[in-house]
Motif scaffolding. Structure first.
Motif, PDB file in Angstrom:
ATOM      1  N   ASP A 211       0.834  -1.207   0.000  1.00  0.00           N
ATOM      2  CA  ASP A 211       0.000   0.000   0.000  1.00  0.00           C
ATOM      3  C   ASP A 211       0.867   1.256   0.000  1.00  0.00           C
ATOM      4  O   ASP A 211       1.974   1.278   0.558  1.00  0.00           O
ATOM      5  N   ASP A 212       0.340   2.284  -0.640  1.00  0.00           N
ATOM      6  CA  ASP A 212       1.052   3.560  -0.757  1.00  0.00           C
ATOM      7  C   ASP A 212       2.391   3.403  -1.468  1.00  0.00           C
ATOM      8  O   ASP A 212       3.331   4.173  -1.227  1.00  0.00           O
ATOM      9  N   ASP A 213       2.480   2.379  -2.334  1.00  0.00           N
ATOM     10  CA  ASP A 213       3.696   2.121  -3.119  1.00  0.00           C
ATOM     11  C   ASP A 213       4.924   1.891  -2.233  1.00  0.00           C
ATOM     12  O   ASP A 213       6.055   2.193  -2.633  1.00  0.00           O
ATOM     13  N   ARG A 214       4.716   1.322  -1.067  1.00  0.00           N
ATOM     14  CA  ARG A 214       5.842   1.023  -0.190  1.00  0.00           C
ATOM     15  C   ARG A 214       6.563  -0.220  -0.691  1.00  0.00           C
ATOM     16  O   ARG A 214       5.963  -1.290  -0.799  1.00  0.00           O
ATOM     17  N   PRO A 215       7.869  -0.141  -0.993  1.00  0.00           N
ATOM     18  CA  PRO A 215       8.593  -1.325  -1.448  1.00  0.00           C
ATOM     19  C   PRO A 215       8.885  -2.266  -0.276  1.00  0.00           C
ATOM     20  O   PRO A 215       9.392  -1.836   0.768  1.00  0.00           O
ATOM     21  N   VAL A 216       8.559  -3.533  -0.444  1.00  0.00           N
ATOM     22  CA  VAL A 216       8.764  -4.506   0.631  1.00  0.00           C
ATOM     23  C   VAL A 216       9.691  -5.644   0.206  1.00  0.00           C
ATOM     24  O   VAL A 216      10.162  -6.418   1.049  1.00  0.00           O
ATOM     25  N   GLU A 217       9.950  -5.769  -1.079  1.00  0.00           N
ATOM     26  CA  GLU A 217      10.819  -6.843  -1.576  1.00  0.00           C
ATOM     27  C   GLU A 217      11.443  -6.415  -2.894  1.00  0.00           C
ATOM     28  O   GLU A 217      10.800  -5.764  -3.720  1.00  0.00           O
ATOM     29  N   ALA A 218      12.709  -6.773  -3.090  1.00  0.00           N
ATOM     30  CA  ALA A 218      13.370  -6.590  -4.384  1.00  0.00           C
ATOM     31  C   ALA A 218      14.103  -7.890  -4.699  1.00  0.00           C
ATOM     32  O   ALA A 218      14.859  -8.393  -3.859  1.00  0.00           O
ATOM     33  N   SER A 219      13.852  -8.430  -5.885  1.00  0.00           N
ATOM     34  CA  SER A 219      14.459  -9.699  -6.278  1.00  0.00           C
ATOM     35  C   SER A 219      15.258  -9.520  -7.554  1.00  0.00           C
ATOM     36  O   SER A 219      14.828  -8.827  -8.486  1.00  0.00           O
ATOM     37  N   VAL A 220      16.424 -10.151  -7.583  1.00  0.00           N
ATOM     38  CA  VAL A 220      17.237 -10.215  -8.795  1.00  0.00           C
ATOM     39  C   VAL A 220      17.096 -11.629  -9.344  1.00  0.00           C
ATOM     40  O   VAL A 220      17.489 -12.596  -8.690  1.00  0.00           O
ATOM     41  N   LEU A 221      16.504 -11.746 -10.534  1.00  0.00           N
ATOM     42  CA  LEU A 221      16.221 -13.033 -11.150  1.00  0.00           C
ATOM     43  C   LEU A 221      17.112 -13.179 -12.385  1.00  0.00           C
ATOM     44  O   LEU A 221      17.102 -12.319 -13.269  1.00  0.00           O
ATOM     45  N   ILE A 222      17.872 -14.261 -12.447  1.00  0.00           N
ATOM     46  CA  ILE A 222      18.801 -14.506 -13.549  1.00  0.00           C
ATOM     47  C   ILE A 222      18.340 -15.736 -14.305  1.00  0.00           C
ATOM     48  O   ILE A 222      18.243 -16.829 -13.741  1.00  0.00           O
ATOM     49  N   LYS A 223      18.058 -15.554 -15.607  1.00  0.00           N
ATOM     50  CA  LYS A 223      17.556 -16.638 -16.445  1.00  0.00           C
ATOM     51  C   LYS A 223      18.443 -16.796 -17.675  1.00  0.00           C
ATOM     52  O   LYS A 223      18.923 -15.801 -18.219  1.00  0.00           O
ATOM     53  N   GLY A 224      18.617 -18.020 -18.144  1.00  0.00           N
ATOM     54  CA  GLY A 224      19.304 -18.236 -19.407  1.00  0.00           C
ATOM     55  C   GLY A 224      18.463 -17.713 -20.552  1.00  0.00           C
ATOM     56  O   GLY A 224      17.330 -18.149 -20.753  1.00  0.00           O
ATOM     57  N   ALA A 225      18.989 -16.767 -21.325  1.00  0.00           N
ATOM     58  CA  ALA A 225      18.194 -16.133 -22.376  1.00  0.00           C
ATOM     59  C   ALA A 225      17.839 -17.105 -23.495  1.00  0.00           C
ATOM     60  O   ALA A 225      16.885 -16.869 -24.245  1.00  0.00           O
ATOM     61  N   HIS A 226      18.588 -18.197 -23.622  1.00  0.00           N
ATOM     62  CA  HIS A 226      18.296 -19.167 -24.672  1.00  0.00           C
ATOM     63  C   HIS A 226      17.087 -20.033 -24.326  1.00  0.00           C
ATOM     64  O   HIS A 226      16.592 -20.779 -25.163  1.00  0.00           O
TER      65      HIS A 226
END
Length: 244
Positions: A211-226
């Motif tokens: 709510d109120d645009d409060r950031p609660v999580e940030a994830s870095v996701l790495i995927k093989g582009a192929h």
């Protein structure tokens, strides 16, 4: 009008053309490639050039050879993943929890979470599997002020996942913001994801807002582009709400 000249070696140019045909579906999964002679004629290239291009695509996992039969496109099309999903609903997907630690986050994560200098996060690292094969490395960061003393900081998997924890804390997830880029992989990413030679990765920075645009999580996701295609979905606004 062209703005530059493709300076890549000829075999890389040929590989790029064939790779695009595979990704677009013009060369369908399981389809046999034209013969070497046909490819030489099509691209006006020497046999050695065609063989180097095919070797590159084999190394990347796009092609495979069948002795005495020819060269074929891989049977599996790219996995289409909805960027808004925590985990695809297909039961063939699972994940392993690698570690849970209190750490100083990367600069872009700290900025996304609105953290003060020196503020710590709880990081949960996982590897996503499809039929037992590694597909994605993820590191989710939670402000320590939110995560400490909750299942987010515990060593095991979380029943109901992070959304349930946030809901119980009165911080229900309301929106996602994704930033997507592509780059060569790090050594750890090559080894953990068993990436083919020269395969790039997709880096997805996802910020979860309450709510109120409060950031609660940030994830870095790495995927093989192929292996991946990312799917973004957005509602079309009503005509009277559209921007001029």
């Amino acid at each position: 009008m062209p703005r530059g000249t493709d300076q890549r070696p000829r075999h890389e140019q040929v590989a790029a053309e064939l790779r695009e045909q595979i990704l677009s579906g013009d060369l369908a999964p399981g389809a046999q490639l034209p013969s070497t002679a046909q490819l030489m004629a099509r691209f006006d290239a020497a046999n050695a050039t065609i063989q180097r291009a095919l070797r590159s695509l084999k190394d990347e996992g796009f092609l495979n050879s069948r002795v005495g039969k020819g060269v074929y496109v891989r049977n599996q099309p790219p996995l289409v993943i909805d960027t808004g999903a925590y985990l695809p609903p297909d039961g063939s997907f699972s994940y392993e929890l690698l570690d849970v630690e209190t750490v100083s986050p990367p600069a872009d994560v700290a900025s996304a979470l609105g953290l003060a200098d020196g503020e710590q996060t709880v990081r949960r690292r996982r590897i996503l599997l499809h039929d037992g094969q590694p597909l994605e490395l993820s590191a989710s960061y939670y402000p320590a002020s939110i995560a400490e003393g909750t299942p987010l900081s515990g060593p095991g998997k979380i029943a109901g996942g992070a959304p349930k924890v946030f809901a119980n804390l009165g911080l229900p997830p309301r929106a996602f913001v994704d930033r997507v880029s592509a780059r060569p992989p790090t050594r750890e990413e090559v080894e953990m994801l068993d990436l083919p030679v020269r395969a790039p990765v997709i880096r997805q920075l996802r910020v979860v807002l309450s709510d109120d645009d409060r950031p609660v999580e940030a994830s870095v996701l790495i995927k093989g582009a192929h292996l991946y295609e990312l799917q973004f979905r957005r509602l079309v606004p009503e005509p009277d709400q559209a921007q001029p």
